[in-house]
Design an enzyme around this catalytic site. Structure first.
Site, PDB file in Angstrom:
ATOM      1  N   SER A 142      40.895  41.488 -16.800  1.00  0.00           N
ATOM      2  CA  SER A 142      41.386  42.865 -16.739  1.00  0.00           C
ATOM      3  C   SER A 142      42.800  43.113 -17.259  1.00  0.00           C
ATOM      4  CB  SER A 142      41.305  43.390 -15.310  1.00  0.00           C
ATOM      5  OG  SER A 142      39.995  43.817 -15.060  1.00  0.00           O
TER       6      SER A 142
ATOM      7  N   SER B 134      39.860  46.172 -16.620  1.00  0.00           N
ATOM      8  CA  SER B 134      40.046  47.349 -15.807  1.00  0.00           C
ATOM      9  C   SER B 134      41.452  47.942 -15.839  1.00  0.00           C
ATOM     10  CB  SER B 134      39.692  47.021 -14.356  1.00  0.00           C
ATOM     11  OG  SER B 134      40.616  46.094 -13.821  1.00  0.00           O
TER      12      SER B 134
ATOM     13  N   LYS C 124      49.802  49.429 -12.149  1.00  0.00           N
ATOM     14  CA  LYS C 124      48.368  49.660 -11.951  1.00  0.00           C
ATOM     15  C   LYS C 124      48.153  50.109 -10.503  1.00  0.00           C
ATOM     16  CE  LYS C 124      43.924  47.196 -12.462  1.00  0.00           C
ATOM     17  NZ  LYS C 124      43.295  45.922 -12.840  1.00  0.00           N
TER      18      LYS C 124
END
Ligand code: GLN
Length: 487
Positions: free
Chosen positions: A179, A155, A80
């Site tokens: 997330s 997210s 990420k």
């Protein structure tokens, strides 16, 4: 080929061990896969083909010399784009960090290097990890591989979609209020939000420091265990890092779990939970009952306050943490600025997107001297009550089962104009974050529309091993984690 893309990291590791292919070939194959389908999926913000192949060749050399570094040596991983990797971009999904290059490795990145992993690219996310759909990314909209008209959750939507679509077998995400777990549920893969303090956040730009955690995504529970093993452990550079014994998570999975007391919190099955989600989770609960676990009805009475408390605490912390992106140091600087104040105002105005600005404004408000007691201080008190709900529950049960999100993935645009609706996507995940507990998600069904449904297993602090074992028992008896999208 399709077979290869959807194999577990463990199965790929066996292929490497049997010399059916080299890590360089494996990495090349996954990079080709990304190049072929990512124009549609949009999971990655950047790839570094040359560096990945260099890492893969180094792995092959270690293998030839019998100096392997462990089970993920030579396996491609997605990161990420909030986890620092020296020499790579670190955009946090924001324009304000568009040209920023990490000067050092995050603790987890160092650990992955020590484990021999191949870090292929940086995955998309909601700007500064604020969101539940990845639509808040300043760069692109990641699509849900099960149906490209739907969001992948957020997210960490890029990491989840990348694993789901067979672009990488493993990925790391971060979870502040859901997330990792919510995108894992939306994409039908396994994801683990670790106990606060288990994994170092050194090199993870702070969002809400009191809940931020890094954790793994994988195609199955055994792979989650292996990736967790690689990243967990004390680090003096993160002052919240805990000195705890790290078990051999993978070995814990070799035996089925002992009969456990599994709590079902009635507040998580209240109004607002979609019927199909509720049914799938109830079927999973019935499965555990049939396996000899004791199913116990419990109550977490402060659950209704979790969303407001989270959105006060997280915006307060985020408004403070994001003050460092000021246009002076390492961020975008507005070319129109003519003096110091102008640099702050214009750079931040141009660099931050609407959701980030909304949260900075909210956070500044709840911390302001006139309102601090009414919002921030009161939220901290209720946060304690939420944590105590869990402590009381864990006197009676060993783990808790719940849905991960009230619905399956939703369509693009469905919640973008209504932030409150978007915030409600986190209703099943934020309390666990506020309490610092681990939450593991596995797929437990599919909706009539063909979208995955996630089961959340919540554990006592640092009981990840137990959650993995309980989750794997379900996984082994069902084929949900072997299904993959036709993409
Ligand atoms: N969706 C939640 C939020 O928008 C959680 C985000 C996260 O865990 N980073 O804050």
């Amino acid at each position: 080929m399709e077979e290869l893309f959807f194999k577990s990291a463990e199965a790929l590791g066996q292929m490497l061990a049997q010399k059916s292919l080299s890590s360089a070939e494996l990495t090349q194959t996954f990079i080709q896969r990304i190049k072929a389908i990512d124009p549609e999926v949009q999971a990655f913000l950047s790839l570094d083909e040359e560096k990945s192949l260099r890492q893969a060749r180094a792995s092959d050399e270690r293998r030839a010399k019998g100096q392997l570094l462990g089970p993920i040596d030579g396996i491609p991983i997605g990161m990420k784009d909030v986890i620092a990797e020296k020499g790579q971009p670190l955009t946090c999904g924001s324009k304000i960090l568009e040209h920023y290059i990490s000067p050092y490795d995050a603790a987890v990145t160092e650990r992955l290097h020590r484990a021999g992993a191949v870090l292929v690219g940086r995955s998309n996310l909601d700007e500064f990890a604020m969101g539940s759909s990845t639509e808040n990314s300043a760069y692109q909209k990641t699509r849900n591989p099960w149906n490209l008209e739907y969001v992948p959750g957020g997210s960490s939507g890029g990491s989840a979609a990348a694993v789901c679509s067979g672009e990488v077998p493993l990925a790391l995400g971060s979870d502040t209020g859901g997330s990792i777990r919510q995108p894992a549920a939306c994409c039908g893969i396994a994801g683990l939000k670790t106990t606060y303090g288990l994994v170092s956040r050194y090199g993870l730009p702070a969002l809400a420091s009191s809940t931020d955690q890094i954790g793994p995504f994988a195609r199955n529970v055994a792979d989650l265990a292996v990736l967790l093993q690689a990243i967990a452990g004390y680090d003096e550079r993160d002052s919240t890092s805990c000195r705890v014994d790290i078990p051999d998570y993978r070995r814990l999975l070799d035996r089925p779990p002992k009969p456990r007391r599994l709590g079902i919190p009635k507040e998580y099955f209240a109004e607002g939970i979609d019927g199909e989600v509720q049914r799938a989770v109830e079927e999973a609960i019935a499965f555990y009952g049939a396996q000899g676990h004791q199913i116990v009805d419990i109550s977490l009475p402060h659950t209704p306050y979790a969303i407001p408390v989270y959105y006060i605490v997280m915006t307060a912390e985020a408004s403070s943490n994001l003050a460092r992106y000021d246009g002076i140091r390492y961020t975008h600087r507005s070319p129109a600025a003519t003096n110091a104040l102008d640099i702050y105002f214009k750079s931040r105005r141009e660099g931050f997107g609407p959701e980030v600005k909304r949260r900075i404004i909210l956070g500044t408000y709840v911390l302001s001297s006139d309102h601090r007691d009414a919002y921030y201080i009161r939220a901290q008190k209720v946060r304690r009550l939420i944590a105590e709900d869990f402590s009381r529950a864990f006197e009676k049960v060993d783990a808790i089962l719940s849905p991960t999100a009230p619905t399956t993935a939703f369509k693009f645009g469905e919640k973008m104009n209504n932030p409150l609706q978007m915030y409600l996507s986190d209703i099943c995940t934020v309390a666990i974050s506020l309490a610092g507990l681990p939450g593991l998600v596995i797929p437990c069904g599919f909706s009539g529309a063909g979208l995955p449904i996630g089961l959340q297993l919540i554990g006592k602090a640092f009981h990840e091993g137990e959650l993995l074992a309980i989750a794997q028992q379900f996984e082994k008896a069902h084929d949900f984690s072997q299904r993959y999208p036709k993409i």
